[in-house]
Design a protein around this motif. Structure first.
Motif, PDB file in Angstrom:
ATOM      1  N   TRP A  54     -21.696   9.749  -5.993  1.00 16.33           N
ATOM      2  CA  TRP A  54     -21.968  10.592  -4.832  1.00 16.33           C
ATOM      3  C   TRP A  54     -22.914   9.955  -3.817  1.00 16.33           C
ATOM      4  O   TRP A  54     -22.916  10.355  -2.649  1.00 16.33           O
ATOM      5  CB  TRP A  54     -22.523  11.942  -5.273  1.00 16.33           C
ATOM      6  N   LEU A  55     -23.692   8.989  -4.238  1.00 13.17           N
ATOM      7  CA  LEU A  55     -24.618   8.351  -3.304  1.00 13.17           C
ATOM      8  C   LEU A  55     -24.140   6.992  -2.808  1.00 13.17           C
ATOM      9  O   LEU A  55     -24.610   6.514  -1.776  1.00 13.17           O
ATOM     10  CB  LEU A  55     -26.004   8.186  -3.949  1.00 13.17           C
ATOM     11  N   LEU A  56     -23.194   6.379  -3.513  1.00 14.30           N
ATOM     12  CA  LEU A  56     -22.740   5.043  -3.124  1.00 14.30           C
ATOM     13  C   LEU A  56     -21.232   4.979  -2.869  1.00 14.30           C
ATOM     14  O   LEU A  56     -20.794   4.621  -1.773  1.00 14.30           O
ATOM     15  CB  LEU A  56     -23.126   4.020  -4.208  1.00 14.30           C
ATOM     16  N   VAL A  57     -20.441   5.334  -3.860  1.00 14.19           N
ATOM     17  CA  VAL A  57     -18.994   5.127  -3.776  1.00 14.19           C
ATOM     18  C   VAL A  57     -18.353   6.045  -2.738  1.00 14.19           C
ATOM     19  O   VAL A  57     -17.638   5.589  -1.828  1.00 14.19           O
ATOM     20  CB  VAL A  57     -18.334   5.339  -5.156  1.00 14.19           C
ATOM     21  N   ILE A  58     -18.590   7.345  -2.848  1.00 15.06           N
ATOM     22  CA  ILE A  58     -17.959   8.291  -1.930  1.00 15.06           C
ATOM     23  C   ILE A  58     -18.412   8.079  -0.487  1.00 15.06           C
ATOM     24  O   ILE A  58     -17.574   8.057   0.429  1.00 15.06           O
ATOM     25  CB  ILE A  58     -18.195   9.734  -2.405  1.00 15.06           C
ATOM     26  N   PRO A  59     -19.713   7.912  -0.206  1.00 11.26           N
ATOM     27  CA  PRO A  59     -20.092   7.618   1.191  1.00 11.26           C
ATOM     28  C   PRO A  59     -19.453   6.347   1.733  1.00 11.26           C
ATOM     29  O   PRO A  59     -19.040   6.304   2.904  1.00 11.26           O
ATOM     30  CB  PRO A  59     -21.625   7.487   1.121  1.00 11.26           C
ATOM     31  N   PHE A  60     -19.362   5.306   0.910  1.00 13.26           N
ATOM     32  CA  PHE A  60     -18.740   4.068   1.377  1.00 13.26           C
ATOM     33  C   PHE A  60     -17.276   4.295   1.734  1.00 13.26           C
ATOM     34  O   PHE A  60     -16.802   3.828   2.778  1.00 13.26           O
ATOM     35  CB  PHE A  60     -18.860   2.977   0.315  1.00 13.26           C
ATOM     36  N   LEU A  65     -13.319   5.422   7.190  1.00 15.84           N
ATOM     37  CA  LEU A  65     -12.547   6.158   8.202  1.00 15.84           C
ATOM     38  C   LEU A  65     -12.958   5.785   9.621  1.00 15.84           C
ATOM     39  O   LEU A  65     -12.127   5.289  10.396  1.00 15.84           O
ATOM     40  CB  LEU A  65     -12.694   7.664   7.973  1.00 15.84           C
ATOM     41  N   PRO A  66     -14.227   5.988  10.038  1.00 15.76           N
ATOM     42  CA  PRO A  66     -14.589   5.594  11.409  1.00 15.76           C
ATOM     43  C   PRO A  66     -14.578   4.089  11.612  1.00 15.76           C
ATOM     44  O   PRO A  66     -14.379   3.618  12.738  1.00 15.76           O
ATOM     45  CB  PRO A  66     -15.994   6.170  11.587  1.00 15.76           C
ATOM     46  N   VAL A  78     -18.074  24.168  -3.572  1.00 11.19           N
ATOM     47  CA  VAL A  78     -16.625  24.048  -3.750  1.00 11.19           C
ATOM     48  C   VAL A  78     -15.976  23.410  -2.522  1.00 11.19           C
ATOM     49  O   VAL A  78     -15.226  22.425  -2.631  1.00 11.19           O
ATOM     50  CB  VAL A  78     -16.006  25.427  -4.035  1.00 11.19           C
ATOM     51  N   TRP A  79     -16.271  23.963  -1.350  1.00  7.93           N
ATOM     52  CA  TRP A  79     -15.628  23.471  -0.133  1.00  7.93           C
ATOM     53  C   TRP A  79     -16.066  22.050   0.214  1.00  7.93           C
ATOM     54  O   TRP A  79     -15.238  21.225   0.597  1.00  7.93           O
ATOM     55  CB  TRP A  79     -15.919  24.407   1.033  1.00  7.93           C
ATOM     56  N   LEU A 110     -14.175  14.686  -1.072  1.00  7.03           N
ATOM     57  CA  LEU A 110     -13.223  13.883  -1.849  1.00  7.03           C
ATOM     58  C   LEU A 110     -11.987  13.550  -1.020  1.00  7.03           C
ATOM     59  O   LEU A 110     -11.451  12.430  -1.115  1.00  7.03           O
ATOM     60  CB  LEU A 110     -12.835  14.624  -3.126  1.00  7.03           C
ATOM     61  N   LEU A 111     -11.530  14.490  -0.207  1.00  6.97           N
ATOM     62  CA  LEU A 111     -10.377  14.220   0.651  1.00  6.97           C
ATOM     63  C   LEU A 111     -10.713  13.140   1.681  1.00  6.97           C
ATOM     64  O   LEU A 111      -9.901  12.240   1.936  1.00  6.97           O
ATOM     65  CB  LEU A 111      -9.936  15.503   1.354  1.00  6.97           C
ATOM     66  N   ALA A 112     -11.898  13.228   2.281  1.00  6.59           N
ATOM     67  CA  ALA A 112     -12.297  12.221   3.262  1.00  6.59           C
ATOM     68  C   ALA A 112     -12.439  10.848   2.619  1.00  6.59           C
ATOM     69  O   ALA A 112     -12.008   9.836   3.187  1.00  6.59           O
ATOM     70  CB  ALA A 112     -13.616  12.636   3.927  1.00  6.59           C
ATOM     71  N   ALA A 113     -13.034  10.805   1.421  1.00 13.77           N
ATOM     72  CA  ALA A 113     -13.182   9.524   0.727  1.00 13.77           C
ATOM     73  C   ALA A 113     -11.824   8.952   0.332  1.00 13.77           C
ATOM     74  O   ALA A 113     -11.579   7.747   0.473  1.00 13.77           O
ATOM     75  CB  ALA A 113     -14.058   9.710  -0.506  1.00 13.77           C
ATOM     76  N   ALA A 114     -10.938   9.820  -0.148  1.00 11.63           N
ATOM     77  CA  ALA A 114      -9.603   9.360  -0.531  1.00 11.63           C
ATOM     78  C   ALA A 114      -8.829   8.868   0.688  1.00 11.63           C
ATOM     79  O   ALA A 114      -8.118   7.858   0.623  1.00 11.63           O
ATOM     80  CB  ALA A 114      -8.839  10.487  -1.222  1.00 11.63           C
ATOM     81  N   ALA A 115      -8.977   9.577   1.815  1.00  8.42           N
ATOM     82  CA  ALA A 115      -8.297   9.146   3.036  1.00  8.42           C
ATOM     83  C   ALA A 115      -8.817   7.798   3.504  1.00  8.42           C
ATOM     84  O   ALA A 115      -8.044   6.921   3.896  1.00  8.42           O
ATOM     85  CB  ALA A 115      -8.485  10.196   4.134  1.00  8.42           C
TER      86      ALA A 115
END
Length: 374
Positions: free
Chosen positions: A12-18, A23-24, A71-72, A78-83
């Protein structure tokens, strides 16, 4: 159990933010991309996304608003990270095919050229020593931030609010000072950084106080130096050998800037986790960095577009509101002053138009703040 908590923090602090930063970064010029830029961009996406989910939950969900937010926000993050990861892999595969087929490189994203920020190959011994000195100084700051954790009166609001949110499942309906119930705290409810801290604590299973005082400095201090690194790259573009010297100077200024309790250096090392500190030491320097990028005279000639930079500036403005309402206003003043001057010198009115669009989130934030206080 400890291992699972560590894995959750890394996620949550490294992988997902990266992954979110990918995206941008797709709309940034090729010569501006590196791992540092992607990681910083990730937090410029993650924190505004947290605001967009949290504030509606605060205003419209009466009971257990934090649980709804968890939840939201988890789903959207997760959707943003997956995208981001998916689009990166798609572009990387296309680039690899074009390389193997010796196709024309026009219009390619060149994700295959994404490199580490600091490349030691070809450096002189003196430059390597300077980089080692810089990393030693940062390591010393992290060591002291961990072993000499500072406690001050504001923690009774910031950290206690995170802890109350984590334990009660509600947001800004319990007084952090006494634990009693109260009406919605409008003054603090729009600056949702304590809620983000509570969210990370919730997802990792770590006590919010421990997370804020002992773990977040290991994220926020290096994150700030990443922004300074990008500023230094711009300032030393003609002679990169001066870059590590710039970074050493910045590290020393942070260490010896405690000339009063009000300096950003004091907040940087003693109140690292508080919104005011993140705003002064991350958001404002990030704004300066992006303005240097946008108004680089050789930028249009070298890259041909600036849309991604303006997008990041807009996200930075949204991040300011996550930290504190004061900087949401001050950032507009900073951008307006620079844009007005550049519009005069370049004789381009469209600069003011673009800057105005980048500040729309701040305007919405201030209108919402005033409306809720009426």
């Amino acid at each position: 159990m400890v291992l699972l908590k560590g894995i959750s923090l890394v996620l949550w602090l490294l992988v997902i933010p990266f992954c979110m930063g990918l995206l941008p970064a797709r709309w940034l010029p090729e010569n501006r991309r590196n791992a540092v830029v992607v990681f910083v961009a990730g937090y410029l996406v993650m924190l505004p996304l947290c605001w967009l989910v949290t504030v509606p939950c605060i205003l419209f969900v009466k009971y257990y608003s934090f649980r709804t937010m968890v939840v939201w926000f988890t789903v959207l993050a997760l959707l943003a990270a997956a995208a981001g990861a998916g689009l990166f892999l798609q572009d990387w595969k296309k680039d690899s095919v074009q390389r193997s087929g010796r196709a024309s490189g026009a219009g390619r994203k060149k994700w295959a050229d994404l490199k580490p920020a600091v490349d030691v190959r070809g450096m002189s011994a003196e430059v390597k020593i300077e980089w080692l000195l810089f990393f030693a100084l940062v390591g010393w700051q992290l060591y002291k931030a961990f072993t000499l954790a500072s406690f001050d009166g504001d923690d009774a609001e910031y950290v206690a609010q995170s802890l109350v949110t984590q334990q009660s499942g509600t947001m800004y309906l319990i007084k952090p000072y006494t634990g009693g119930t109260t009406s919605l705290d409008i003054r603090h409810s729009l600056a949702v950084l304590p809620v983000w801290t509570a969210y990370i604590a919730k997802m990792s299973g770590i006590h919010a106080t421990i997370l804020a005082h002992s773990i977040l400095p290991f994220l926020l201090i290096p994150l700030t130096y990443m922004v300074y690194y990008e500023i230094g790259k711009h300032l030393t573009a003609k002679n990169r050998e001066y870059l590590p010297v710039f970074m050493v100077i910045m590290a020393l200024l942070q260490m010896f800037g405690n000339v009063s309790i009000y300096t950003n250096e004091t907040f940087f090392l003693t109140r690292t986790w508080q919104g005011k500190s993140v705003a002064a030491n991350f958001v404002v320097p990030a704004t300066v960095w992006l303005l240097l990028w946008i108004f680089d005279k050789g930028n249009e000639r070298e890259t041909g577009h600036q849309g991604g930079m303006w997008l990041l500036l807009c996200l930075t403005n949204m991040t300011a509101g996550v930290c504190t309402s004061m900087v949401a206003f001050l950032n507009v003043v900073l951008i307006a002053a620079v844009a007005f001057w550049m519009a005069l010198t370049e004789r381009k009115f469209r600069i003011l138009v673009k800057a105005g669009f980048a500040c729309v989130p701040n305007l919405f934030y201030m209108v919402l703040y005033l409306f809720l206080h009426v």
